[in-house]
Design an enzyme around this catalytic site. Structure first.
Site, PDB file in Angstrom:
ATOM      1  N   GLY A  49      -7.135   1.040   0.347  1.00 54.63           N
ATOM      2  CA  GLY A  49      -8.484   0.527   0.184  1.00 54.63           C
ATOM      3  C   GLY A  49      -9.321   1.423  -0.698  1.00 54.63           C
ATOM      4  O   GLY A  49      -8.804   2.192  -1.511  1.00 54.63           O
ATOM      5  N   CYS A  50     -10.624   1.349  -0.548  1.00 55.90           N
ATOM      6  CA  CYS A  50     -11.539   2.126  -1.384  1.00 55.90           C
ATOM      7  C   CYS A  50     -11.284   3.613  -1.234  1.00 55.90           C
ATOM      8  O   CYS A  50     -11.255   4.151  -0.126  1.00 55.90           O
ATOM      9  CB  CYS A  50     -12.974   1.808  -0.992  1.00 55.90           C
ATOM     10  SG  CYS A  50     -14.207   2.752  -1.919  1.00 55.90           S
TER      11      CYS A  50
END
EC number: 1.8.4.11
Length: 219
Positions: free
Chosen positions: A51-52
């Site tokens: 993810g981020c």
């Protein structure tokens, strides 16, 4: 990271970006021999996408034995990816982190436990509100032993969930360091809406799950 009103609004729920379908060139990325990063002053390197990278960087920085974490891009088929290019989905790269750690304090196996224990293991192409191939979960191995650990850990996790584990396993090739403004983002921008609403809650969930791994001075 978010420049105008529309982008600022999106920051409440996402780290940003859209993607397209993977290209044929991307398939070649997993059919190569891994590259091994040499040990430097007793420190080793591990690479993860989950993810981020704002979120993942903050999580790994809190782990005992981790000396540094760098945000960047990996897993794609293009050279010199940028944030803007990776967000198109056409580079094949995912937002990733380079974890520089002391193996006498924390093992690669434990770092993999941190990886699976700090994400939604069944979410495909994203984590939380961040969706797209640039946010997909990838575990990178540099040698046969690391690959064995990754495959065994993934299989163990798979026995605990009802859906397939989304994380892909790739041979490590190269890590491209992200732009300066992405580094230490949570630490430098604690009041950012995305940090407050996504990154910090994700970190707190991880911290509650693995209190024995957290550094004494971690936030």
């Amino acid at each position: 990271m978010k420049f105008i009103t529309l982008i600022l609004a999106l920051s409440l729920s996402t780290c940003g970006g859209q993607t397209t379908e993977p290209s044929e060139a991307q398939q070649k990325v997993i059919n190569v021999d891994p590259v091994t990063v040499p040990t430097n002053n007793g420190l080793e390197h591990a690479y993860f996408a989950s993810g981020c990278f704002w979120c993942v960087e903050a999580i790994y920085e809190s782990v005992k034995g981790v000396e540094d974490v760098i945000s960047g891009y990996s897993g794609g088929h293009t050279s010199n990816p940028t944030y803007e290019a990776s967000n198109t989905g056409r580079t094949g790269h995912a937002e990733a982190v380079e974890v520089i750690y002391d193996p006498s304090i924390v093992s690669f196996s434990t770092l993999v436990d941190v990886y699976f224990g700090s994400q939604n293991v069944t979410q495909v192409n994203g984590q939380g509100p961040d969706n797209g191939s640039q946010y997909r979960s990838i575990l990178f191995y540099q040698n046969a032993e690391e690959k064995r650990i990754l495959e065994e850990k993934k299989a163990e996790v798979a026995e605990t969930v009802s859906k397939p584990v989304a994380a892909e396993i790739y041979p490590f090739q190269k890590f491209w360091v992200a732009e300066d403004y992405h580094q230490n983002y949570e630490k430098l921008h604690p009041e950012h809406p995305y940090i407050q609403n996504v990154s910090k809650p994700r970190y707190q969930r991880f911290k509650a799950k693995f209190p024995e791994l957290i550094k004494e001075n971690a936030h």
